[in-house]
Write a protein that holds these residues in place. Structure first.
Motif, PDB file in Angstrom:
ATOM      1  N   GLU A 265      26.730   5.547  48.257  1.00 11.52           N
ATOM      2  CA  GLU A 265      25.653   4.900  47.507  1.00 11.52           C
ATOM      3  C   GLU A 265      25.048   5.846  46.469  1.00 11.52           C
ATOM      4  OE1 GLU A 265      22.834   3.520  50.368  1.00 11.52           O
ATOM      5  OE2 GLU A 265      23.853   1.600  50.667  1.00 11.52           O
ATOM      6  N   SER A 266      25.036   7.144  46.763  1.00 10.00           N
ATOM      7  CA  SER A 266      24.410   8.095  45.849  1.00 10.00           C
ATOM      8  C   SER A 266      25.153   8.207  44.526  1.00 10.00           C
ATOM      9  CB  SER A 266      24.302   9.480  46.509  1.00 10.00           C
ATOM     10  OG  SER A 266      25.561  10.134  46.553  1.00 10.00           O
ATOM     11  N   VAL A 267      26.429   7.812  44.496  1.00 13.31           N
ATOM     12  CA  VAL A 267      27.199   7.879  43.251  1.00 13.31           C
ATOM     13  C   VAL A 267      27.600   6.510  42.723  1.00 13.31           C
ATOM     14  CG1 VAL A 267      28.042  10.214  43.641  1.00 13.31           C
ATOM     15  CG2 VAL A 267      29.347   8.294  44.549  1.00 13.31           C
ATOM     16  N   SER A 268      27.765   5.541  43.611  1.00 12.53           N
ATOM     17  CA  SER A 268      28.176   4.213  43.139  1.00 12.53           C
ATOM     18  C   SER A 268      27.067   3.542  42.344  1.00 12.53           C
ATOM     19  CB  SER A 268      28.595   3.325  44.317  1.00 12.53           C
ATOM     20  OG  SER A 268      27.522   3.115  45.216  1.00 12.53           O
ATOM     21  N   GLY A 269      25.813   3.781  42.723  1.00  5.59           N
ATOM     22  CA  GLY A 269      24.690   3.210  41.983  1.00  5.59           C
ATOM     23  C   GLY A 269      24.641   3.693  40.537  1.00  5.59           C
ATOM     24  N   PRO A 270      24.651   5.020  40.317  1.00  2.00           N
ATOM     25  CA  PRO A 270      24.671   5.511  38.941  1.00  2.00           C
ATOM     26  C   PRO A 270      25.897   5.060  38.155  1.00  2.00           C
ATOM     27  CG  PRO A 270      23.978   7.249  40.420  1.00  2.00           C
ATOM     28  CD  PRO A 270      24.419   6.108  41.280  1.00  2.00           C
ATOM     29  N   ALA A 271      27.062   4.997  38.801  1.00  2.00           N
ATOM     30  CA  ALA A 271      28.275   4.574  38.099  1.00  2.00           C
ATOM     31  C   ALA A 271      28.154   3.130  37.626  1.00  2.00           C
ATOM     32  CB  ALA A 271      29.490   4.743  39.004  1.00  2.00           C
ATOM     33  N   THR A 272      27.674   2.260  38.508  1.00  2.00           N
ATOM     34  CA  THR A 272      27.498   0.854  38.139  1.00  2.00           C
ATOM     35  C   THR A 272      26.430   0.692  37.063  1.00  2.00           C
ATOM     36  OG1 THR A 272      28.127   0.167  40.374  1.00  2.00           O
ATOM     37  CG2 THR A 272      26.946  -1.437  39.042  1.00  2.00           C
ATOM     38  N   ALA A 273      25.346   1.450  37.191  1.00  2.00           N
ATOM     39  CA  ALA A 273      24.266   1.367  36.211  1.00  2.00           C
ATOM     40  C   ALA A 273      24.731   1.805  34.831  1.00  2.00           C
ATOM     41  CB  ALA A 273      23.083   2.228  36.665  1.00  2.00           C
ATOM     42  N   THR A 274      25.570   2.821  34.784  1.00  2.00           N
ATOM     43  CA  THR A 274      26.033   3.328  33.495  1.00  2.00           C
ATOM     44  C   THR A 274      26.903   2.311  32.765  1.00  2.00           C
ATOM     45  OG1 THR A 274      25.911   5.589  34.329  1.00  2.00           O
ATOM     46  CG2 THR A 274      27.243   5.239  32.371  1.00  2.00           C
ATOM     47  N   VAL A 275      27.638   1.513  33.513  1.00  2.00           N
ATOM     48  CA  VAL A 275      28.406   0.430  32.886  1.00  2.00           C
ATOM     49  C   VAL A 275      27.462  -0.506  32.149  1.00  2.00           C
ATOM     50  CG1 VAL A 275      29.862  -1.582  33.346  1.00  2.00           C
ATOM     51  CG2 VAL A 275      30.314   0.580  34.532  1.00  2.00           C
ATOM     52  N   ARG A 276      26.325  -0.799  32.759  1.00  2.00           N
ATOM     53  CA  ARG A 276      25.352  -1.699  32.139  1.00  2.00           C
ATOM     54  C   ARG A 276      24.569  -1.014  31.026  1.00  2.00           C
ATOM     55  NH1 ARG A 276      22.035  -3.971  37.177  1.00  2.00           N
ATOM     56  NH2 ARG A 276      20.918  -5.076  35.500  1.00  2.00           N
ATOM     57  N   LEU A 277      24.261   0.256  31.203  1.00  2.00           N
ATOM     58  CA  LEU A 277      23.414   0.969  30.237  1.00  2.00           C
ATOM     59  C   LEU A 277      24.160   1.346  28.962  1.00  2.00           C
ATOM     60  CD1 LEU A 277      21.632   3.273  32.807  1.00  2.00           C
ATOM     61  CD2 LEU A 277      20.449   1.644  31.328  1.00  2.00           C
ATOM     62  N   LEU A 278      25.403   1.772  29.116  1.00  2.00           N
ATOM     63  CA  LEU A 278      26.164   2.278  27.974  1.00  2.00           C
ATOM     64  C   LEU A 278      27.326   1.376  27.571  1.00  2.00           C
ATOM     65  CD1 LEU A 278      26.471   6.093  28.841  1.00  2.00           C
ATOM     66  CD2 LEU A 278      24.771   4.965  27.381  1.00  2.00           C
ATOM     67  N   GLY A 279      27.567   0.325  28.345  1.00  2.00           N
ATOM     68  CA  GLY A 279      28.752  -0.477  28.091  1.00  2.00           C
ATOM     69  C   GLY A 279      30.021   0.298  28.426  1.00  2.00           C
ATOM     70  N   LEU A 280      29.918   1.261  29.338  1.00  2.00           N
ATOM     71  CA  LEU A 280      31.074   2.057  29.747  1.00  2.00           C
ATOM     72  C   LEU A 280      32.126   1.148  30.371  1.00  2.00           C
ATOM     73  CD1 LEU A 280      32.091   5.059  30.093  1.00  2.00           C
ATOM     74  CD2 LEU A 280      31.197   4.911  32.427  1.00  2.00           C
ATOM     75  N   ASP A 281      33.376   1.415  30.071  1.00  2.00           N
ATOM     76  CA  ASP A 281      34.489   0.656  30.632  1.00  2.00           C
ATOM     77  C   ASP A 281      34.410   0.724  32.161  1.00  2.00           C
ATOM     78  OD1 ASP A 281      36.933  -0.290  31.554  1.00  2.00           O
ATOM     79  OD2 ASP A 281      38.075   0.605  29.915  1.00  2.00           O
ATOM     80  N   PRO A 282      34.311  -0.412  32.846  1.00  2.00           N
ATOM     81  CA  PRO A 282      34.213  -0.379  34.313  1.00  2.00           C
ATOM     82  C   PRO A 282      35.418   0.247  34.987  1.00  2.00           C
ATOM     83  CG  PRO A 282      34.478  -2.638  33.512  1.00  2.00           C
ATOM     84  CD  PRO A 282      34.197  -1.789  32.323  1.00  2.00           C
ATOM     85  N   PHE A 283      36.589   0.204  34.315  1.00  2.00           N
ATOM     86  CA  PHE A 283      37.758   0.867  34.874  1.00  2.00           C
ATOM     87  C   PHE A 283      37.542   2.385  34.900  1.00  2.00           C
ATOM     88  CE2 PHE A 283      40.056  -2.960  32.998  1.00  2.00           C
ATOM     89  CZ  PHE A 283      40.067  -3.646  34.213  1.00  2.00           C
ATOM     90  N   GLU A 284      36.902   2.898  33.858  1.00  2.00           N
ATOM     91  CA  GLU A 284      36.614   4.329  33.812  1.00  2.00           C
ATOM     92  C   GLU A 284      35.590   4.714  34.876  1.00  2.00           C
ATOM     93  OE1 GLU A 284      36.798   6.527  29.862  1.00  2.00           O
ATOM     94  OE2 GLU A 284      35.971   4.585  29.253  1.00  2.00           O
TER      95      GLU A 284
END
Length: 224
Positions: free
Chosen positions: A146-165
């Motif tokens: 949870e400590s890393v999956s939350g930031p990873a998911t949030a960054t997809v929304r915040l930056l439009g980061l490719d979810p595959f990346e």
């Protein structure tokens, strides 16, 4: 242990409220510390070995049956930021609601009565894992993830980061996740005889400072 129960507890769709929190990623994105997959990985690795390790130790100890009131006090001592303490208790309250509905248990009811405004999320997580028939290593793994999956998911929304990346970042972190969970579970076993002071207390000052600044933003996408 039930692998199915572990999957349910770790599932991002479990209604525990984590989707509303970025784990510090929103502030890091605004500051430019996260701007692509490489910097997301750096951020997540740092968070995992500090806040993630601390949360995993508390969750593992709670899963082993250590006094949740003592663990909650230990969580308070390990969280200098008032904003993060408040966020942890909000998340704990929401997780407890979900856990009581999913795995009814007297220990969860007692925790709700003792902490009507919410206990720290890692403590609740450990008791939820215990109610689901899971052990300390399982609780530690969920907390670490949870400590890393939350930031990873949030960054997809915040930056439009490719979810595959973003998913690839999490995959590259799996050896670290296993190592952190094992270290946390080992510390929790020691805490049964030595007390909560031996649990991990890794500090992350930049996360704490950023959380206080983030709490004062007039407009933000995430609660923390």
């Amino acid at each position: 242990m039930s692998l199915a129960a572990l999957l349910v507890l770790a599932d991002g769709r479990f209604p525990a409220g984590g989707h509303a929190h970025s784990g510090g990623a929103e502030a890091a994105c605004k500051a430019g510390r996260i701007h692509d997959a490489a910097t997301l990985e750096q951020f997540c690795r740092g968070r995992l070995h500090t806040a993630g390790l601390t949360a995993a130790g508390l969750a593992a100890a709670a899963a082993l049956g250590l006094d949740p009131a003592l663990l909650d006090a230990a969580a308070d001592a390990r969280t200098p930021s008032p904003a993060l303490r408040a966020a942890a208790r909000r998340l704990g309250r929401q997780l407890l609601r979900a856990a009581r509905a999913t795995w009814p248990a007297a220990e969860l009811d007692a925790l709700a009565a003792a902490f009507p405004r919410g206990a720290h999320q890692p403590v609740v997580l450990g008791l939820a894992a215990r109610a689901a028939g899971l052990g300390a290593p399982d609780a530690a793994h969920v907390a670490a993830y949870e400590s890393v999956s939350g930031p990873a998911t949030a960054t997809v929304r915040l930056l439009g980061l490719d979810p595959f990346e973003a998913s690839a970042v999490l995959a590259r972190l799996t050896p670290d996740l296993d190592a952190v969970a094992a270290r946390a579970a080992e510390a929790a076993l020691l805490a049964r005889t030595e007390g909560a002071d031996v649990l991990p207390a890794a500090s992350s000052p930049l996360l704490e400072i950023a959380a206080e600044a983030h709490a004062d933003w007039a407009v933000r996408l995430f609660a923390s």
